[in-house]
Design a protein around this motif. Structure first.
Motif: not given
Length: 158
Positions: A22-29
Motif C-alpha cells: 500500500s501507499v500513503n501520501v503526505v501531500a502539501t499545498n
C-alpha cells in the motif's frame, strides 16, 4: 459499518492473514499545509492512502488514492520511508482480514482540487504543519508524519 482496528505489539491482536502493498501520501499545498483525512472506518486522522492495485505503479496508486479519498490531484515528489513492522496488524471487521503492515509513504505537491470527503473519508482538510501532530491518530500514522516533519535526507526503512 465496517471498522478498521490497528494493533501494535498487542498479544490480543489477530494473527495476520494477508500482506497488501500500500501507499500513503503526505501531500502539501503552496502554504506548506498537510492534507489530512478522517477515514470513514475509524476516528483517527491520517494522510490519504490505500492498496496498490495490480497493474499500477507506486506513484500511480498514490495519486489515485489521494484523489479518491480527498478530491486533491497531486504530483509525487519524494519518499518519506518504508513501513513493514510485523508487530503492526490492521484488522478489518467487515471481512476478518488481519493485514500485516506494508506501506510506502510518499510526499507530493497538490496541483488541483478542493478537499472533499468521499465514501472513504468523512472529513478532509489542510492542516498547518505545526498543528498536524495535535490530531488524534494511530501511533503508526503519527510515526510516519513525524518522520516527514523531521525532514531528514534519507528515507526511513522499517
Amino acid at each position: 459499518m465496517a471498522t478498521r482496528i490497528d494493533y501494535f505489539d498487542d498479544p490480543d491482536a489477530p494473527a495476520p492473514n494477508s500482506l497488501v502493498p500500500s501507499v500513503n501520501v503526505v501531500a502539501t499545498n503552496e502554504a506548506g499545509d498537510v492534507l489530512m483525512i478522517r477515514p470513514s472506518d475509524n476516528d483517527n486522522w491520517a494522510v490519504p492512502g490505500g492498496a496498490i492495485d495490480l497493474g499500477e505503479s507506486i506513484p500511480v496508486a498514490a495519486v489515485r488514492e489521494t484523489l479518491e479519498e480527498s478530491g486533491i490531484t497531486c504530483e509525487i515528489n519524494g519518499l518519506v520511508g518504508t513501513y513493514s513492522d510485523p508487530r503492526h496488524v490492521v484488522f478489518y471487521t467487515s471481512n476478518g482480514e488481519a493485514r500485516q503492515e506494508f506501506s510506502l509513504v510518499l510526499t507530493a505537491q497538490a496541483i488541483k482540487g478542493e478537499p472533499t470527503p468521499s465514501d472513504e473519508s468523512r472529513e478532509v482538510r489542510w492542516v498547518p504543519r505545526d498543528q498536524v501532530t495535535t490530531l488524534r491518530m494511530d501511533r503508526s500514522m503519527r510515526m510516519r508524519i513525524e518522520h516527514y516533519l523531521a525532514c531528514t535526507a534519507l528515507p526511513y526503512i522499517g
